[in-house]
Design a protein around this motif. Sequence first.
Motif, PDB file in Angstrom:
ATOM      1  N   LYS A  75       0.849  -1.188   0.000  1.00 46.85           N
ATOM      2  CA  LYS A  75       0.000   0.000   0.000  1.00 46.85           C
ATOM      3  C   LYS A  75       0.885   1.238   0.000  1.00 46.85           C
ATOM      4  O   LYS A  75       1.869   1.297   0.744  1.00 46.85           O
ATOM      5  CB  LYS A  75      -0.897  -0.012   1.241  1.00 46.85           C
ATOM      6  N   ASN A  76       0.508   2.221  -0.810  1.00 47.50           N
ATOM      7  CA  ASN A  76       1.384   3.375  -1.014  1.00 47.50           C
ATOM      8  C   ASN A  76       1.289   4.453   0.057  1.00 47.50           C
ATOM      9  O   ASN A  76       2.121   5.354   0.091  1.00 47.50           O
ATOM     10  CB  ASN A  76       1.066   4.023  -2.365  1.00 47.50           C
ATOM     11  N   PHE A 121      -1.346   3.716 -12.050  1.00 49.37           N
ATOM     12  CA  PHE A 121      -0.785   2.962 -10.921  1.00 49.37           C
ATOM     13  C   PHE A 121       0.732   3.155 -10.844  1.00 49.37           C
ATOM     14  O   PHE A 121       1.295   3.368  -9.768  1.00 49.37           O
ATOM     15  CB  PHE A 121      -1.133   1.479 -11.085  1.00 49.37           C
ATOM     16  N   GLY A 122       1.381   3.094 -12.034  1.00 47.63           N
ATOM     17  CA  GLY A 122       2.837   3.243 -12.080  1.00 47.63           C
ATOM     18  C   GLY A 122       3.280   4.623 -11.615  1.00 47.63           C
ATOM     19  O   GLY A 122       4.266   4.752 -10.877  1.00 47.63           O
ATOM     20  N   GLN A 123       2.538   5.656 -12.042  1.00 41.02           N
ATOM     21  CA  GLN A 123       2.890   7.020 -11.628  1.00 41.02           C
ATOM     22  C   GLN A 123       2.701   7.185 -10.115  1.00 41.02           C
ATOM     23  O   GLN A 123       3.503   7.839  -9.447  1.00 41.02           O
ATOM     24  CB  GLN A 123       2.024   8.032 -12.386  1.00 41.02           C
ATOM     25  N   GLN A 124       1.643   6.570  -9.581  1.00 41.15           N
ATOM     26  CA  GLN A 124       1.420   6.645  -8.132  1.00 41.15           C
ATOM     27  C   GLN A 124       2.543   5.926  -7.374  1.00 41.15           C
ATOM     28  O   GLN A 124       2.984   6.376  -6.322  1.00 41.15           O
ATOM     29  CB  GLN A 124       0.070   6.010  -7.773  1.00 41.15           C
ATOM     30  N   LYS A 125       3.011   4.828  -7.958  1.00 43.48           N
ATOM     31  CA  LYS A 125       4.109   4.073  -7.334  1.00 43.48           C
ATOM     32  C   LYS A 125       5.376   4.943  -7.289  1.00 43.48           C
ATOM     33  O   LYS A 125       6.130   4.904  -6.318  1.00 43.48           O
ATOM     34  CB  LYS A 125       4.364   2.797  -8.147  1.00 43.48           C
ATOM     35  N   LEU A 129       7.582   6.094  -4.205  1.00 41.98           N
ATOM     36  CA  LEU A 129       9.035   5.844  -4.146  1.00 41.98           C
ATOM     37  C   LEU A 129       9.808   7.088  -3.705  1.00 41.98           C
ATOM     38  O   LEU A 129      10.912   6.975  -3.159  1.00 41.98           O
ATOM     39  CB  LEU A 129       9.546   5.408  -5.514  1.00 41.98           C
ATOM     40  N   LEU A 130       9.207   8.277  -3.933  1.00 45.89           N
ATOM     41  CA  LEU A 130       9.894   9.504  -3.493  1.00 45.89           C
ATOM     42  C   LEU A 130      10.098   9.496  -1.980  1.00 45.89           C
ATOM     43  O   LEU A 130      11.042  10.077  -1.469  1.00 45.89           O
ATOM     44  CB  LEU A 130       9.101  10.741  -3.918  1.00 45.89           C
ATOM     45  N   ARG A 131       9.155   8.818  -1.261  1.00 42.90           N
ATOM     46  CA  ARG A 131       9.331   8.675   0.190  1.00 42.90           C
ATOM     47  C   ARG A 131      10.650   7.960   0.480  1.00 42.90           C
ATOM     48  O   ARG A 131      11.370   8.297   1.417  1.00 42.90           O
ATOM     49  CB  ARG A 131       8.166   7.875   0.786  1.00 42.90           C
ATOM     50  N   VAL A 132      10.956   6.964  -0.353  1.00 40.69           N
ATOM     51  CA  VAL A 132      12.189   6.194  -0.172  1.00 40.69           C
ATOM     52  C   VAL A 132      13.395   7.034  -0.608  1.00 40.69           C
ATOM     53  O   VAL A 132      14.407   7.094   0.100  1.00 40.69           O
ATOM     54  CB  VAL A 132      12.119   4.903  -1.023  1.00 40.69           C
TER      55      VAL A 132
ATOM     56  N   ASN B  72      -6.918   1.348   4.800  1.00 44.48           N
ATOM     57  CA  ASN B  72      -6.957   0.840   3.421  1.00 44.48           C
ATOM     58  C   ASN B  72      -5.794   1.342   2.571  1.00 44.48           C
ATOM     59  O   ASN B  72      -5.302   0.611   1.713  1.00 44.48           O
ATOM     60  CB  ASN B  72      -8.282   1.226   2.751  1.00 44.48           C
ATOM     61  N   ASP B  73      -5.385   2.605   2.768  1.00 43.32           N
ATOM     62  CA  ASP B  73      -4.324   3.129   1.892  1.00 43.32           C
ATOM     63  C   ASP B  73      -2.916   2.941   2.462  1.00 43.32           C
ATOM     64  O   ASP B  73      -1.931   3.333   1.830  1.00 43.32           O
ATOM     65  CB  ASP B  73      -4.585   4.594   1.507  1.00 43.32           C
ATOM     66  N   GLY B  74      -2.810   2.351   3.636  1.00 43.83           N
ATOM     67  CA  GLY B  74      -1.481   2.044   4.187  1.00 43.83           C
ATOM     68  C   GLY B  74      -0.909   3.129   5.096  1.00 43.83           C
ATOM     69  O   GLY B  74       0.189   2.977   5.629  1.00 43.83           O
ATOM     70  N   SER B  75      -1.675   4.218   5.299  1.00 42.36           N
ATOM     71  CA  SER B  75      -1.160   5.288   6.179  1.00 42.36           C
ATOM     72  C   SER B  75      -0.983   4.794   7.613  1.00 42.36           C
ATOM     73  O   SER B  75      -0.045   5.202   8.304  1.00 42.36           O
ATOM     74  CB  SER B  75      -2.118   6.482   6.180  1.00 42.36           C
TER      75      SER B  75
END
Lengths: 190, 215
Positions: A75-76, A121-125, A129-132, B72-75
């Motif tokens: 989950k993002n 989905f890819g753009q959201q991923k 990833l910017l968090r990382v 649900n969104d992982g927060s």
Amino acid sequence: MHLKVKATNLSYKINEKKLFQNISFALFSGRAIHIQGDNGSGKTTLLKIVCGLTNQVKGDVELKIDKKICYLGHKNALKQYLTVEDNLSLLNVVNHPNLTKYLNEFGLNENLDTNLSSLSFGQQKKIALLRVFLNDSDLLILDEPCVGLDQQSQDHLCTFINNELRLGKSILFSSHMPLNINSEVLNINS
Amino acid sequence: MNIVKLELLKLKSKSRGWLGPILVFILIMVAFPLTIEVSNKELGQSFFSVLWIAILLVMMLATEDIFLEDFNDGSLEQFAISDINLSYLVGAKIFIYWLLIGVPISFLGSVFCMGLTNSIYLASHLFPILLITSYIFINVFSFGNALSLTKGSVLGTLITLPLLLPLLIVLGKAVISINLNLNYLGFVTLLLGVLSIIIFIAPLIISYIIRAHLE
């Protein structure tokens, strides 16, 4: 080299079904471990145990980290109804000096005012990833970080991770794809 | 992730989350005098029953997805592994909900009280009771919603609603005391006592429940 994570004889079972048994590994600074295994073998569970999100049935995990853990799971943790910029502000990375660089590399610099729900989905991923990429932690835990990413973004991720390893960070990740990352392999099937 | 910033951004982008319950409250309070044909005095007497039930329902509605979206969104995973204690984050989230929904509803409840009972004295004394009560309700319903995080909010409500019935009795007695010009501070102290316990215990228990759901 400093020891960052030491896992000893980790075992986990769900409803009497054993997922994995007696997994042991040691992760040092500047090193990465690639966790491999079949679907349902417990890769995500193992990463969650190291994060402290799940408790192991048996065994022990010892963390020797100075800063917080940076975890990217399935989950993002992004809000669909907020813009990309608002999501980045939640990650406290809006003023990071390298933000523009990574946004350009990911081709997201023109999407700052776009609602996240309008992105693929890819753009959201990539936003996740910017968090990382912009984190300030000494242990990165990534669960299937390449899912949904195009080849160019996968290459950016591998380059970034290899650079972080040279800076002394420790990385624990799971991936089904072979990645160009200097890492040891831990297969939990066996 | 900054929880205060998150809730404020939610406020900006998802106004139905906080405006919806407030509008439902206004609708109930406006609709209730229209449904009965009674004199002003009788209207004032039945007003408080409707007020407490309306606040109860609206708080239930407001907290319906207090943790669900973040789960649900992982927060919630990110909150759980952050270096800030999860119970502080839960407490902060509940406080922000109270600030955005509980405080306006308490104010509106006092305004409606003034309009229907023609008593500024009653309305001004009711306001602090409403503030305390709404905070207790939000904490209890948040507990219920955390319990039934993956099972739907009805189950949580069914579990927690009976816990609030004794509180409704205290609220009824407090209003009677204010109406009869008797000392009602004992009831306020009792409500404050309940709040002071619940304000610490609820976030702690909720954080354990959330961790269990995250496993």
